[in-house]
Design a protein around this motif. Structure first.
Motif, short mmCIF file in Angstrom:
data_model
loop_
_atom_site.label_atom_id
_atom_site.label_comp_id
_atom_site.label_asym_id
_atom_site.label_seq_id
_atom_site.Cartn_x
_atom_site.Cartn_y
_atom_site.Cartn_z
N SER A 241 0.80 -1.22 0.00
CA SER A 241 0.00 0.00 0.00
C SER A 241 0.84 1.27 0.00
O SER A 241 0.49 2.25 -0.66
CB SER A 241 -0.94 0.01 1.22
N SER A 242 1.97 1.26 0.69
CA SER A 242 2.76 2.48 0.83
C SER A 242 3.87 2.61 -0.20
O SER A 242 4.05 3.68 -0.79
CB SER A 242 3.38 2.55 2.24
N THR A 243 4.60 1.52 -0.43
CA THR A 243 5.76 1.59 -1.33
C THR A 243 5.38 1.36 -2.78
O THR A 243 5.79 2.10 -3.67
CB THR A 243 6.83 0.58 -0.89
N LEU A 244 4.60 0.29 -3.03
CA LEU A 244 4.20 -0.02 -4.41
C LEU A 244 3.02 0.83 -4.88
O LEU A 244 2.76 0.91 -6.08
CB LEU A 244 3.85 -1.51 -4.54
N GLY A 245 2.29 1.42 -3.94
CA GLY A 245 1.17 2.29 -4.32
C GLY A 245 -0.13 1.55 -4.58
O GLY A 245 -1.06 2.11 -5.16
N PHE A 246 -0.25 0.28 -4.12
CA PHE A 246 -1.47 -0.50 -4.35
C PHE A 246 -2.35 -0.46 -3.11
O PHE A 246 -2.67 -1.49 -2.51
CB PHE A 246 -1.11 -1.95 -4.72
N ARG A 247 -2.74 0.74 -2.72
CA ARG A 247 -3.52 0.92 -1.50
C ARG A 247 -4.85 0.20 -1.57
O ARG A 247 -5.36 -0.28 -0.56
CB ARG A 247 -3.73 2.41 -1.24
N ASN A 248 -5.44 0.12 -2.75
CA ASN A 248 -6.76 -0.50 -2.90
C ASN A 248 -6.69 -1.93 -3.45
O ASN A 248 -7.72 -2.52 -3.75
CB ASN A 248 -7.64 0.36 -3.82
N ASP A 249 -5.49 -2.46 -3.58
CA ASP A 249 -5.33 -3.81 -4.13
C ASP A 249 -4.53 -4.74 -3.23
O ASP A 249 -4.39 -5.92 -3.55
CB ASP A 249 -4.63 -3.75 -5.50
N PHE A 250 -4.00 -4.24 -2.12
CA PHE A 250 -3.10 -5.08 -1.32
C PHE A 250 -3.80 -6.31 -0.77
O PHE A 250 -3.21 -7.38 -0.65
CB PHE A 250 -2.47 -4.25 -0.19
N GLN A 251 -5.10 -6.18 -0.44
CA GLN A 251 -5.82 -7.34 0.10
C GLN A 251 -5.95 -8.44 -0.95
O GLN A 251 -5.92 -9.63 -0.62
CB GLN A 251 -7.19 -6.93 0.64
#
Length: 524
Positions: free
Chosen positions: A317-327
């Motif tokens: 969520s923070s480094t790769l930018g996948f805040r809405n996909d990490f789950q």
């Protein structure tokens, strides 16, 4: 007269031998049949392992990000909670193992009462971990208390459940088969925990907050804040409570299936050893060389996977930018691990357990390195996550598959020392949990030093570098250290099979002695 008498004696002796042989055959068949487990019993036993993995996976993947971004605690206090809870959990494992080893046999067994009594309170304390109290001053105490309480109650469930492996059958082959069933269901439990927690929370993920350096970059902020309109932090809090309630309900159902579906076998007719003190228990298990080496191997490898698990959601969520996909990325890892469990079960029976550990642990290393070296790419991240899940499956299966071999080896070398199975399992869990507590505490504290911003749309470069170290460099080094120790682990397939034969001979002799004693009692 003499001739007829001799014929009669011969005839009686012949009939007696036939009767004894027939009785021995029937006894052997009965013994063999009694040691076999039905598929239904294996499944019911395996289902009992799901609660530990469901709750553990939810806590491992989401508790850190929950404390930082939802409860909005300072990273320093979050590190205290994570370390304190894990350290307390580690201490309770040998304590509970010591108490379980001294528990008397009851009508429902020696392990099952612990499981039944701990379940309701464990579910309640688990729910309260995910509840944000209406006060600010004592939040740290609230989370630390209920986290420690849940870990204690969970230990009262899991230590007896783990030791139950030795009491569902005396056959090593049946125990290995039941362990494979258990590992499959446990990985399914991690999938279920990840899916329930991740999907429910993901649908109510509150938008991030722009920092001072983000105000000018509106497009960058918008890329992070692609959540449904109208979602607030309160929605996210409610989502966490709903998810914890569903997981708690499944926890209770699994405990019910375990209780009614598994029959705990009483120990062999050998008298149990005299109860020993806690210090004596430590000396006993730590004095067995193969056990110490196995613990050290999986101390380092499990520590590697704990670091990856505890920081991967934050990394996505923070480094790769996948805040809405990490789950969804986490779910892919767990699904891949589930599919790989049967493969690893076949692999260890075909090539041996040590070879399986080497292959499984090393298979995940290239993808740990790749995921931090590539630029932010969702498709590549999914591919790396799926491939890494294959190695995660080996980390789930192999430790618990090898631990009964060490217990068997101890029983062969110490035939007069019995009833210590729970000690071996509890101290094994103690070392891995304590190490994971240290790792999670240090990793969260490292984020504090790096300047982590709660719910921030972007993080400082130092945070990104720290997360890369925590999910890649440190785990790879720990895995290599663990595999170097594994080289000196002495229980290979030849020794394992030899132990199995010796233990079977011991059981046969004990059963024969018990039969002879019964026959003499009947004659008298």
């Amino acid at each position: 007269m003499a001739k007829g008498e001799g014929v009669e004696q011969y005839s009686n002796a012949s009939l007696l031998n036939k009767s004894v042989n027939a009785d021995e055959i029937k006894l052997a068949r009965k013994r063999e049949h009694g040691n076999r487990l039905s598929v239904c019993s294996k499944i019911c036993y395996a289902i009992g392992g799901a609660p530990y993995q469901m709750t553990g996976c939810a806590l491992g993947f989401f508790l850190q990000i929950y404390l930082l971004d939802v409860a909005q605690l300072d990273p320093f206090y979050a590190s205290i909670i994570l370390f304190g809870g894990r350290a307390w959990d580690a201490v309770t494992d040998p304590t509970v193992g010591f108490l379980v080893s001294r528990s008397p046999w009851t009508r429902i067994g020696r392990m099952l009462p612990w499981i039944v009594l701990s379940t309701p309170l464990a579910v309640l304390s688990y729910f309260l971990i995910w509840y944000v109290p209406p006060f600010e001053d004592h939040k740290v105490i609230w989370y630390l208390f209920f986290y420690c309480l849940f870990q204690s109650l969970q230990t009262c469930f899991h230590v007896p459940y783990s030791a139950l492996t030795m009491f569902i059958s005396s056959e090593q082959k049946e125990r290995d088969s039941a362990t494979a069933y258990r590992m499959t269901v446990e990985v399914l439990g991690t999938v279920l925990g990840t899916a329930i927690q991740g999907q429910i929370v993901g649908m109510a993920n509150a938008p991030c907050l722009p920092g001072p350096g983000d105000v000018a970059n509106h497009s960058y902020i918008g890329a992070f804040n692609q959540t449904e309109p109208g979602i607030s932090l309160d929605h996210t809090k409610n989502a966490y409570m709903i998810a914890s309630g569903i997981i708690g309900l499944i926890y209770v159902l699994c405990a019910i299936v375990l209780f009614f579906g598994v029959k705990e076998q009483k120990e062999s007719c050998r008298p149990r050893s005299e109860p020993m003190s806690f210090v004596q228990g430590i000396k006993l298990v730590m004095g067995h060389g193969p056990y110490v080496k196995l613990v050290m191997v999986f101390l380092f490898t499990s520590l590697a996977f704990m670091l990856l698990e505890g920081n991967f959601a934050l990394f996505c969520s923070s480094t790769l930018g996948f805040r809405n996909d990490f789950q969804n990325i986490l779910l892919v890892i767990m699904l891949s691990a589930t599919l790989a469990i049967p493969f690893w079960q076949w692999f260890l029976t075909r090539f041996g357990k040590k070879t399986a550990v080497y292959t499984g642990s090393l298979s995940v290393v290239p993808f740990m390195i790749l995921v931090v070296c590539i630029k932010s790419n969702l498709i590549v991240t999914y591919i790396c996550s799926f491939a890494a899940g294959v190695g995660v499956a080996a980390a789930f299966l192999l430790p618990w598959s090898m631990l009964p071999d060490v217990v068997d080896d101890f029983q062969v070398q110490n035939p007069n020392s019995t009833g210590h199975e729970a000690l071996f399992y509890s101290f094994y869990v103690f070392f891995t949990k304590f190490a994971s507590g240290v790792s999670l505490g240090i990793s969260t504290l490292s984020l504090d030093f790096a300047g982590y911003i709660s719910r921030g749309c972007s993080q400082p470069e130092e945070v990104a570098l720290t997360l890369k170290m925590l999910v890649s460099a440190a785990p790879v080094i720990l895995i290599i250290i663990g595999l170097c120790i594994l080289y000196s682990y002495p229980i290979d397939e030849e020794r394992r099979q030899g132990n199995r034969k010796l233990l079977q001979e011991q059981r046969d002799n004990e059963a024969d002695s018990e039969t002879e004693s019964t026959e003499l009692a009947n004659v008298v």
